[in-house]
Design a protein around this motif. Structure first.
Motif, short mmCIF file in Angstrom:
data_model
loop_
_atom_site.label_atom_id
_atom_site.label_comp_id
_atom_site.label_asym_id
_atom_site.label_seq_id
_atom_site.Cartn_x
_atom_site.Cartn_y
_atom_site.Cartn_z
N GLY A 11 56.51 12.31 18.05
CA GLY A 11 56.76 13.09 16.83
C GLY A 11 57.66 14.28 17.11
O GLY A 11 57.22 15.43 17.05
N SER A 13 60.82 14.76 15.58
CA SER A 13 61.90 14.94 14.59
C SER A 13 61.81 16.28 13.87
O SER A 13 62.79 16.73 13.28
CB SER A 13 61.87 13.80 13.57
N SER A 14 60.66 16.93 13.92
CA SER A 14 60.48 18.21 13.19
C SER A 14 59.29 18.98 13.78
O SER A 14 58.59 18.49 14.66
CB SER A 14 60.25 17.95 11.69
N ILE A 16 56.33 21.09 15.36
CA ILE A 16 55.85 21.44 16.71
C ILE A 16 56.51 20.56 17.78
O ILE A 16 56.96 21.05 18.82
CB ILE A 16 54.30 21.31 16.76
N ARG A 36 59.70 7.88 14.84
CA ARG A 36 60.48 7.06 13.90
C ARG A 36 61.92 7.56 13.79
O ARG A 36 62.83 6.80 13.52
CB ARG A 36 59.83 7.07 12.52
N ASN A 37 62.11 8.89 13.95
CA ASN A 37 63.45 9.47 13.76
C ASN A 37 63.86 10.31 14.97
O ASN A 37 63.10 11.17 15.42
CB ASN A 37 63.46 10.34 12.50
N ASP A 54 57.33 3.28 15.45
CA ASP A 54 56.40 3.72 14.41
C ASP A 54 55.00 3.63 15.02
O ASP A 54 54.49 2.53 15.27
CB ASP A 54 56.52 2.80 13.18
N LEU A 55 54.43 4.78 15.30
CA LEU A 55 53.15 4.81 16.03
C LEU A 55 51.97 4.36 15.17
O LEU A 55 50.85 4.25 15.68
CB LEU A 55 52.91 6.22 16.60
N ASN A 80 51.62 14.25 19.92
CA ASN A 80 51.79 15.23 18.85
C ASN A 80 51.98 14.62 17.46
O ASN A 80 51.63 15.25 16.46
CB ASN A 80 53.00 16.11 19.21
N THR A 129 47.88 17.32 20.33
CA THR A 129 47.92 18.35 19.30
C THR A 129 46.67 18.16 18.44
O THR A 129 46.59 17.25 17.62
CB THR A 129 49.20 18.25 18.44
N TYR A 144 41.79 13.44 7.71
CA TYR A 144 42.46 14.30 8.71
C TYR A 144 41.42 14.97 9.62
O TYR A 144 41.54 14.93 10.86
CB TYR A 144 43.32 15.35 8.01
N LYS A 148 41.07 14.27 13.70
CA LYS A 148 41.27 15.30 14.73
C LYS A 148 39.98 15.56 15.52
O LYS A 148 40.03 15.87 16.71
CB LYS A 148 41.80 16.59 14.10
N VAL A 175 50.78 26.45 11.43
CA VAL A 175 52.14 26.55 11.95
C VAL A 175 53.15 26.23 10.84
O VAL A 175 52.93 25.31 10.05
CB VAL A 175 52.34 25.59 13.15
N THR A 177 55.58 24.44 9.54
CA THR A 177 56.26 23.15 9.72
C THR A 177 56.26 22.40 8.39
O THR A 177 55.58 22.81 7.44
CB THR A 177 55.50 22.29 10.75
N GLN A 180 52.87 21.92 6.78
CA GLN A 180 52.31 23.03 5.97
C GLN A 180 52.92 23.02 4.57
O GLN A 180 52.24 23.34 3.59
CB GLN A 180 52.56 24.38 6.66
N1 LIG Z 1 51.44 22.61 11.09
C1 LIG Z 1 50.18 22.98 11.28
O1 LIG Z 1 49.70 23.99 10.75
C2 LIG Z 1 49.30 22.15 12.18
C3 LIG Z 1 48.02 22.65 12.47
C4 LIG Z 1 47.19 21.91 13.30
C5 LIG Z 1 47.65 20.71 13.85
N2 LIG Z 1 48.88 20.24 13.53
C6 LIG Z 1 49.31 18.97 14.13
O2 LIG Z 1 50.59 19.14 14.73
C7 LIG Z 1 51.21 17.86 14.87
C8 LIG Z 1 52.66 18.00 14.44
O3 LIG Z 1 52.71 18.34 13.07
P1 LIG Z 1 53.74 19.39 12.46
O4 LIG Z 1 52.93 20.45 11.82
O5 LIG Z 1 54.75 19.73 13.46
O6 LIG Z 1 54.33 18.54 11.24
P2 LIG Z 1 55.62 17.65 11.08
O7 LIG Z 1 56.82 18.49 11.22
O8 LIG Z 1 55.38 16.88 9.83
O9 LIG Z 1 55.58 16.68 12.34
C9 LIG Z 1 54.96 15.44 12.36
C10 LIG Z 1 55.70 14.56 13.35
O10 LIG Z 1 55.03 13.29 13.43
C11 LIG Z 1 55.99 12.27 13.30
N3 LIG Z 1 55.45 11.06 12.69
C12 LIG Z 1 54.88 10.95 11.47
N4 LIG Z 1 54.55 9.68 11.23
C13 LIG Z 1 54.89 8.97 12.35
C14 LIG Z 1 54.80 7.61 12.72
N5 LIG Z 1 54.28 6.70 11.89
N6 LIG Z 1 55.24 7.23 13.94
C15 LIG Z 1 55.79 8.15 14.78
N7 LIG Z 1 55.90 9.46 14.49
C16 LIG Z 1 55.46 9.85 13.28
C17 LIG Z 1 57.06 12.87 12.39
O11 LIG Z 1 58.29 12.25 12.58
P3 LIG Z 1 58.94 11.20 11.58
O12 LIG Z 1 58.44 11.49 10.19
O13 LIG Z 1 60.40 11.45 11.77
O14 LIG Z 1 58.50 9.88 12.09
C18 LIG Z 1 57.13 14.30 12.91
O15 LIG Z 1 58.01 14.39 14.00
C19 LIG Z 1 50.39 16.90 14.02
O16 LIG Z 1 49.57 16.12 14.88
C20 LIG Z 1 49.54 17.81 13.17
O17 LIG Z 1 48.34 17.22 12.78
C21 LIG Z 1 49.73 20.93 12.72
#
Ligand SMILES: NC(=O)c1ccc[n+]([C@@H]2O[C@H](COP(=O)([O-])OP(=O)(O)OC[C@H]3O[C@@H](n4cnc5c(N)ncnc54)[C@H](OP(=O)(O)O)[C@@H]3O)[C@@H](O)[C@H]2O)c1
Length: 237
Positions: A11, A13-14, A16, A36-37, A54-55, A80, A129, A144, A148, A175, A177, A180
């Motif tokens: 993960g 592409s965006s 964390i 995926r990206n 695609d995980l 992640n 993560t 969710y 987790k 975070v 992202t 959020q």
């Molecule tokens: N943001 C927060 O506040 C927060 C808090 C606690 C935990 N987290 C955790 O942090 C991690 C990263 O999230 P983020 O906040 O950085 O959000 P995000 O920017 O939406 O990142 C999610 C990542 O997962 C990838 N992904 C989604 N579906 C996928 C699939 N089917 N196969 C492969 N990759 C896939 C996305 O890439 P593509 O869509 O390009 O495939 C993206 O790179 C997650 O596990 C989330 O639960 C986030």
């Protein structure tokens, strides 16, 4: 000769994952993204690589190889990739929505970790993560929270089974992202607490992905023992 270090991140592409990839490259790591990206950050860097997968798809995951044709002193896996999953009262979540969330957030991270431990040689570390939602029940986030909580416990079991490897799940905080933004776009009907997430964002209280990334990279290099499950904020300077 300086140590050769390899980081595999899902993960990228965006959010964390992208920030961790950027920080690791900056610090001289070889960085391989899975997702995926593909970000240009990895495809255009001499120490970057990307594998499309695609995980949430079992067949794609099974076909992945984590073996490297180069040798490294240390390899770190950061599980992640994740999804917020269905945000709605639990009784309204469909089989497909629940299955997708659990498969991506939990099962794929478990299978990838097992593959990593059996295929990769040399010193190894694994980070998941995790989330505060693993230990705090949030109305509307049943899949969710459950996904987790399972990840945290899996990290605990794995750490016991592999005492020679550092294995952790980290709670990054709220975070700034795309995930959020997705949370803030949900309705109070489906997610009663959405107003607090909007307030936190508008007050500028969200953690930057870059802060999570720099802290995680510091933890990876730390000699001191730390709990299997830890909060990023405890190690942020
Ligand atoms: N943001 C927060 O506040 C927060 C808090 C606690 C935990 N987290 C955790 O942090 C991690 C990263 O999230 P983020 O906040 O950085 O959000 P995000 O920017 O939406 O990142 C999610 C990542 O997962 C990838 N992904 C989604 N579906 C996928 C699939 N089917 N196969 C492969 N990759 C896939 C996305 O890439 P593509 O869509 O390009 O495939 C993206 O790179 C997650 O596990 C989330 O639960 C986030």
């Amino acid at each position: 000769m300086p140590a050769r270090k390899r980081m595999i991140i899902t993960g990228v592409s965006s959010g964390i994952g992208l920030a961790v990839a950027a920080e690791a490259l900056r610090l001289g790591w070889h960085v391989e993204g899975i997702g995926r990206n593909a970000p240009t950050l990895l495809t255009e860097h001499s120490r970057g690589a990307f594998t499309r997968c695609d995980l949430s798809d079992r067949a794609s995951l099974k076909g992945l190889s984590l073996v490297s044709d180069q040798s490294f002193d240390l390899t770190v896996l950061v599980n992640n990739a994740g999804t917020l999953g269905p945000v709605k009262p639990s009784y309204k979540a469909s089989w497909e929505e629940i299955d997708h969330c659990i498969t991506l957030n939990t099962s794929s991270a478990m299978l990838l970790s097992a593959k990593f431990l059996s295929e990769v040689t040399g010193e190894k570390q694994i980070y998941f993560t995790g989330s505060g939602a693993a230990a705090y029940a949030i109305e509307g986030w049943s899949a969710y929270c459950a996904s987790k909580a399972a990840v945290h416990m899996y990290a605990e079991v794995l750490a016991k089974e592999h005492p020679g490897n550092r294995i952790h799940a980290f709670m990054p905080g709220k975070v700034n992202t795309p995930m959020q933004a997705e949370i803030r776009a949900t309705s109070t009907e489906d997610f009663p607490d959405v107003v607090h997430f909007v307030e936190e964002f508008e007050s500028g209280n969200l953690v930057l992905p870059e802060t999570v990334a720099s802290t995680l990279l510091r933890v990876v290099e730390m000699e001191a023992e730390i709990p299997v499950i830890f909060s990023i904020s405890n190690y942020t300077t």
